[in-house]
Design an enzyme around this catalytic site. Sequence first.
Site, PDB file in Angstrom:
ATOM      1  CG  MET A  37      -1.761  -1.535   1.247  1.00 48.06           C
ATOM      2  SD  MET A  37      -3.839  -1.059   2.021  1.00 48.06           S
ATOM      3  CE  MET A  37      -2.900  -0.713   4.205  1.00 48.06           C
ATOM      4  N   GLY A  38       2.242   1.259  -0.479  1.00 44.56           N
ATOM      5  CA  GLY A  38       2.814   2.441  -0.566  1.00 44.56           C
ATOM      6  C   GLY A  38       3.714   2.751   1.015  1.00 44.56           C
ATOM      7  CB  ALA A  39       3.928   4.376   3.392  1.00 46.27           C
ATOM      8  CG  LEU A  40       7.526   1.310  -1.115  1.00 50.58           C
ATOM      9  CD1 LEU A  40       7.852   1.105  -2.229  1.00 50.58           C
ATOM     10  CD2 LEU A  40       6.434   0.674  -0.913  1.00 50.58           C
ATOM     11  CD  GLU A  42      16.178   0.040   4.148  1.00 45.05           C
ATOM     12  OE1 GLU A  42      16.059  -1.031   3.996  1.00 45.05           O
ATOM     13  OE2 GLU A  42      16.303   0.727   3.693  1.00 45.05           O
ATOM     14  CG  HIS A  44       7.135  -1.775   2.036  1.00 48.51           C
ATOM     15  ND1 HIS A  44       7.204  -0.553   2.862  1.00 48.51           N
ATOM     16  CD2 HIS A  44       5.943  -2.691   2.114  1.00 48.51           C
ATOM     17  CE1 HIS A  44       5.756  -0.681   3.477  1.00 48.51           C
ATOM     18  NE2 HIS A  44       5.167  -2.144   2.591  1.00 48.51           N
ATOM     19  CD  GLN A 156       4.735 -14.675   9.717  1.00 48.08           C
ATOM     20  OE1 GLN A 156       5.311 -14.900   8.831  1.00 48.08           O
ATOM     21  NE2 GLN A 156       4.834 -15.345  11.288  1.00 48.08           N
ATOM     22  CE  LYS A 157       4.366  -4.791  11.835  1.00 47.52           C
ATOM     23  NZ  LYS A 157       3.168  -4.415  11.234  1.00 47.52           N
ATOM     24  CB  VAL A 184      12.855  -5.107   8.065  1.00 48.95           C
ATOM     25  CG1 VAL A 184      13.612  -4.689   8.519  1.00 48.95           C
ATOM     26  CG2 VAL A 184      12.745  -6.259   7.090  1.00 48.95           C
TER      27      VAL A 184
HETATM   28  O1  PAF Z   1      -0.005  -5.851   3.187  1.00 51.22           O
HETATM   29  C1  PAF Z   1      -0.159  -4.630   2.477  1.00 51.22           C
HETATM   30  O2  PAF Z   1       0.243  -3.712   2.824  1.00 51.22           O
HETATM   31  C2  PAF Z   1      -1.854  -4.555   2.563  1.00 51.22           C
HETATM   32  O3  PAF Z   1      -2.932  -5.806   3.446  1.00 51.22           O
HETATM   33  C3  PAF Z   1      -1.994  -5.073   0.237  1.00 51.22           C
HETATM   34  C4  PAF Z   1      -1.208  -7.079   0.990  1.00 51.22           C
HETATM   35  C5  PAF Z   1      -1.021  -4.892   0.215  1.00 51.22           C
HETATM   36  C6  PAF Z   1      -3.788  -5.856   0.468  1.00 51.22           C
HETATM   37  O4  PAF Z   1      -3.353  -4.194   0.256  1.00 51.22           O
END
Ligand code: PAF
Length: 288
Positions: A37-40, A42, A44, A156-157, A184
């Site tokens: 869902m963005g706001a990436l 470490e 991600h 896993q979070k 992480v």
């Molecule tokens: O974990 C997330 O960021 C969301 O639940 C996902 C898997 C991208 C689905 O919107």
Amino acid sequence: MTAAVPRTRVAGTIAELRAVVDERRAGGASVALVPTMGALHEGHLALVARARELADVVIVSIFVNPLQFGPGEDLDRYPRTLDADLAALDGLGVAAVFAPTVAEMYPGGAASTRVVAGEVGSLYEGASRPGHFDGMLTVVAKLFHIVRPDVACFGQKDAQQVFLVNRMVRDLDFPLAIEVVPTVREADGLALSSRNRFLSADDRRAALALSEALRAAEAAGPQGVEEVLAEADAAFGAHEAVQPDYLVVVDPATFLPVEPGATGEAVVLVAARVGSTRLIDNARIRLG
Ligand code: PAF
């Protein structure tokens, strides 16, 4: 001097994304999907790194899915940081970012067809956030159909999410593998989350209650589930700013609470509100 232009390709429509994937697939490439869902952060980027190891082509989706937010939840304030996200992905070998609009994903408004998460979907996170997992599985199913990846990477979070995605893949026969990547953490144990940015300095300190509860649970594992819950609860309740939501020990095979006297592998799930921010965390432990 001109500003650096991010090189990661962005597909805003399903047709554009499919064109990228189809072209690479025609050349024999395997495809990995990293749904976000963005706001990436470490965490991600660790998913992206693992996806790169597993497939020739990596697609990252960035979509804040309204279906998985309930009324009164933080859909409006959920961080949307596409430019920073693209900059973070630059140079990581991502073939394309799929960043659709809500109208592109749900052309008929709120989707009329949904995946139902079932009993486990109504427990823990699902009890606090009714409908959350139906919305999550619905968008994940759509992403699987749109990208048609060979493998998809999840953190896993979000242990309950991972359990439910795996079960959906099994039950609905999606032809792909699910890869689970370890959580992480900051050096002091706080699990990375896009929502950590909402924590004040005091909340940030209090938020350590979650990882401290998990450490206490892990240490108490050999003494059994009652002791695990008692020790973790004491650590959890030690910070005033923390309003615990749930603390539960579940069987990884069923995600239902373990019976008293259970032995073997288990997962401890914790969730709490810290200030105005809801956080979750989990750890694998050994009982008995
Ligand atoms: O974990 C997330 O960021 C969301 O639940 C996902 C898997 C991208 C689905 O919107």
